[in-house]
Design an enzyme around this catalytic site. Structure first.
Site, PDB file in Angstrom:
ATOM      1  N   GLU A 146       0.807  -1.224   0.000  1.00 23.94           N
ATOM      2  CA  GLU A 146       0.000   0.000   0.000  1.00 23.94           C
ATOM      3  C   GLU A 146       0.841   1.276   0.000  1.00 23.94           C
ATOM      4  OE1 GLU A 146      -4.152  -1.432   2.077  1.00 23.94           O
ATOM      5  OE2 GLU A 146      -2.641  -0.563   3.389  1.00 23.94           O
TER       6      GLU A 146
ATOM      7  N   GLU B 278      -6.919  -7.429  -1.142  1.00 24.00           N
ATOM      8  CA  GLU B 278      -7.594  -7.214   0.138  1.00 24.00           C
ATOM      9  C   GLU B 278      -9.030  -6.773  -0.096  1.00 24.00           C
ATOM     10  OE1 GLU B 278      -5.690  -4.790   3.070  1.00 24.00           O
ATOM     11  OE2 GLU B 278      -3.733  -5.749   2.830  1.00 24.00           O
TER      12      GLU B 278
END
Length: 842
Positions: free
Chosen positions: A184, A253
């Site tokens: 991320e 995710e």
């Protein structure tokens, strides 16, 4: 040279249309549609299970339940600070045994996505970085910085080498089909300027150079350089597009719920919305989807990040914190996976063709010249159902739902129509000492040790000024004492102590007595206190106990965010209105507690006191008792209601921080949450006005049958005699199926629709294989009302429902009942009717 290698691979992939990553062992590759394993494109359903958030004894069952739920892949992070707490000293034992975990997944016949990072976020302490990393001269985390890159490469290579030595990569015949580097970073890389791009390019080159033989991914990294696959994280990823037409659409995710913070309510995500998100992703071209989390587990010890993340990491996942399926979430998603797998051959054979069926209505078809055909019909409006015409047939689509048609004609599943039963959990409580209920008897079984206020250890030190806590403690303890002796004239004894802290909480003591406390929260960790105090004429002692509740794990430069009392510290309102700033005085510091130095958590010290009465509601005190494990194999937890804040150990193992006195807000929760419309972390909340966490999981494998030792360190005052031991048990089964439901996906077959079209079926199955249905608490066919545990008949109800259901189900492990007027008669014509059943299994 490494960058040339990446470019040459890209050129090769463009030429071949397929990026082949290995020439020996099992082949793992990718093209624009999917991962390709041994030459076959695959639709893959994955779920996150973090090995240290459960125990090795739990792993086989968790993984088998994942497989039974329709997963193909298990995804896990690798936690650097867990494995290298001291530089060059590694720990891969017990819950940290990564190799054993990967092998356990392989033994179940599943694949692995190994997210090495080594930054993981994950609501994990310091984002997974070891604290010693912070003290390397000249280091800057997650940027083009040589000291950081050297350490990151060393640990990443260490993990890769371990996997290679055990032949765990698919290229060696093992289960690992993917690895991830970084995590991320694209969410925050703008803060690092131009160095971010060079860092990401370096990370990609470094990862490829380790020659794993399987593809690497970067999540939330839109500029991930080839051949790294950039992937999506979020509640929805159907609109995501990879940064190259040669890369597949992957979702690393899919947030199945959300994490919880001390002081916050419990978040949850309705399964209808989660199923909708999954179906939309595959409808619009996705072929790899991972639930974060599939089993969340427990933040044992001091592993929580945040700060203020709770010890429970349940995450409203399909498998709950204790390792039991959360129903109907687990069961409905299992049905979704089966429906998608029925479409797999068509999904991987061609690209999707999308057409509009009206406002917020969409059809996607996967059709080949050989006759394969699968379709998805979506209503992504959040208000009302719609009737659509598709291929000459009419279909009713509830709002915010997707219907899956594996043969482009017959519906196998609609995401808003749940066939899976609800299983309501129950918790059976008992005193730690079994049936002992006398307060005197309970107290006699406890012993205690007082934790000294202020400086009590020989390694205390003095410094001028106030020290930042993390740089001082290196996170070896939550606690840092700041102590100061001051001289006060008699007429200046009444004053106000002003303290400012970066967080996360603090307790102020004047001459050994608690004067006041303060705490931050998950939105703002800082603490500011103004405490009216009375100082003793002459010398007075100010002792400030600062504490952390997990270190920051997310954000640009999060490693530099401090904690502790950095000031100012002042005495305000003295004689003539003067103020004394104490910040630059010579302070005495103590890292950690005396009880930590004495290893009281083991319960074996000779310092324990067993005299009566037992001190309760007292700050800074250690408690100890023994207890027997509850009979049976049901999961175990401690209900720490009555305690304040601290940490608990069972047989020397930390079950985590507890804080039942941190109550969530009274506002924000609703009796029910409408799944329709976009989900967010605060949309669906429960347990408002209650302790954020009341139950604390104790793994069965940590317990002996008798004489288990419980130790607690209590900071703010509690009564340990109120603690109860709880077993998590399965309650009643509830199912609600309407006449408009599709047939259960297990019964779907394109061939069977050539005759009379079968109707919906209510299916019930006892959770344990040795159970049978023994009691039907409620049954109604018509227009029933209510929720599981509180059903009632509506205006329309068949008088035969209860007797029919009893005859069909009592004494059986499972039963199927047709939901139709043919079974129950028609109590109200012209109305869509439902069958609702609540049953018990023993």
């Amino acid at each position: 040279m490494a960058m040339i290698r990446i470019e040459s691979l890209v050129i090769l992939s463009l030429a071949l249309g397929l990026l082949e990553m290995t020439v020996s062992g099992a082949s793992v590759s990718y093209d624009h549609r999917a991962l390709v394993i041994d030459g076959k494109r695959r639709v893959l359903i994955s779920g996150s299970i973090h090995y240290p958030r459960s125990t090795p004894e739990m792993w086989p069952d968790l993984i088998q339940k994942s497989k039974d739920g329709g997963l193909d892949v298990i995804e896990t992070y690798v936690f650097w600070n867990l494995h290298e707490p001291t530089r060059n000293q590694y720990d891969f034992e017990g819950r940290k045994d990564l190799v054993r975990f990967v092998k356990t997944v392989a033994e179940a016949g599943l694949l692995v996505h190994l997210r090495i990072g080594p930054y993981v976020c994950a609501e994990w302490n310091y984002g997974g970085f070891p604290l010693w990393l912070h003290f390397i001269p000249g280091i800057k985390f997650r940027t083009d910085n040589e000291p950081f890159k050297a350490e990151m490469k060393r640990f990443t290579a260490k993990v890769v080498d371990m996997m290679k030595q055990e032949k765990l990569y698919a290229s060696q015949g093992g289960p690992i089909i993917l690895s991830q580097v970084e995590n991320e970073y694209g969410n925050i890389d703008s803060a690092y300027g131009s160095a971010a791009k060079s860092y990401i390019n370096w990370a990609a080159t470094m990862a490829i150079s380790l020659d794993t033989g399987v593809p690497w991914v970067m999540c939330q990294q839109s500029d991930a350089p080839d051949p790294i696959i950039n992937t999506c994280n979020g509640f929805y990823c159907d609109q995501f597009t990879p940064n190259s037409k040669n890369k597949p659409k992957m979702w690393t995710e899919n947030w199945s719920g959300w994490f919880q913070s001390f002081g916050g309510a419990v978040p949850y995500r309705p399964v209808e919305d989660l199923a909708f998100a999954v179906a939309r992703f595959f409808q619009l071209g996705g072929t790899f989807q991972n639930y974060y989390m599939y089993h969340g587990g427990t933040n044992f010890g001091r592993t929580t990040g945040g700060p203020f993340i709770t010890t429970s990491y349940d995450y409203d996942a399909p498998i709950d914190e204790y390792g039991l399926p959360r129903q109907p979430k687990w069961g409905h998603l299992k049905d979704v996976h089966k429906a998608i797998k029925l479409c797999e051959a068509a999904l991987v054979a061609t690209d999707p063709a999308v057409t509009s069926l009206g406002p917020n209505l969409e059809a996607t078809v996967y059709k080949t010249g050989s006759g394969l055909c699968a379709a998805f019909l979506a209503n992504f409006g959040a208000q009302s159902e719609a009737t659509v015409n598709f291929n000459g047939n009419s279909y009713i689509l509830p709002a915010w739902s997707v219907s899956i048609l594996p043969d482009c004609k017959n519906v196998a599943l609609n995401t808003a129509k749940i066939n899976a039963a609800v299983v309501s959990p129950t918790f059976r409580r008992q005193y730690l000492k079994g049936n002992i209920v006398s307060p005197e008897a309970i107290q006699s079984d406890w012993s205690w040790v007082n934790e000294p206020v202020g400086i009590s250890k020989n390694n205390a030190f003095t410094k001028v000024g106030l020290l930042e806590q993390i740089n001082t403690t290196a996170d070896v303890s939550d606690y840092l004492w700041y102590s100061l002796s001051i001289g006060i004239q008699e007429d200046e004894s009444q004053t106000v102590l002003h303290v400012e802290s970066l967080g996360h909480a603090l307790h102020a003591f004047i001459n050994g007595k608690l004067a006041g406390s303060g705490r931050g929260n998950s939105g703002n960790a800082k603490v500011a206190l103004d405490i009216p105090i009375t100082l003793t004429s002459g010398k007075s002692t100010i002792d400030l106990l600062s504490l952390t509740v997990g270190l920051q794990n997310y954000g640009a430069f999060f490693d530099t965010w401090g904690a502790g009392i950095t000031g100012p510290v002042k005495l305000k309102g003295l004689k003539n209105g003067t103020t004394i700033d104490l910040s630059s005085q010579q302070w005495t510091y103590q890292i950690g507690l005396k009880g930590e130095e004495l290893r009281l958590s083991s319960g074996s010290s000779s310092r324990w006191v067993s005299q009566s009465p037992l001190p309760t509601k007292q700050t800074l005190i250690w408690y100890k008792t023994n207890f027997n494990a509850p009979a049976g194999n049901n999961p175990v937890a401690l209900d720490l209601t009555g305690m304040g804040k601290g940490e608990a150990w069972v047989n020397g193992q930390s079950i985590g921080r507890y804080w039942p006195t941190y109550i969530s807000s009274n506002s924000g929760c609703t009796d029910s949450c409408d799944y329709r419309g976009s989900f967010s972390a605060n949309k669906c909340l429960k347990n408002c006005g209650k302790p954020s966490q009341q139950l604390y999981h104790v793994p069965r494998s940590w317990l002996k049958s008798t004489m288990n030792t419980l130790v607690l360190f209590e900071e703010i005052g509690g009564d340990p005699t109120q603690i109860t031991i709880v077993t998590r048990q399965v309650g009643n089964l509830c199912s609600w199926v309407s006449e408009s439901h599709p047939l259960p996906v297990d019964m779907w077959s394109s061939d069977q629709y050539r005759g009379n079209k079968p109707g919906p079926v209510l299916s019930m199955k006892c959770p344990s294989p040795n159970q049978v249905i023994t009691y039907i608490k409620f049954a109604s066919f018509g227009t029933p009302r209510g929720t599981c545990g509180s059903y009632s008949h509506g205006k329309c109800s068949s008088t035969k429902a209860l007797s029919i259901v009893r005859k069909a189900c009592i004494g059986l492990k499972s039963c199927n009942i047709g939901v139709s007027v043919d079974t129950f008669g028609d109590p109200c014509s012209g109305v869509t009717k439902s069958l609702v059943v609540e049953a018990s299994c023993t």
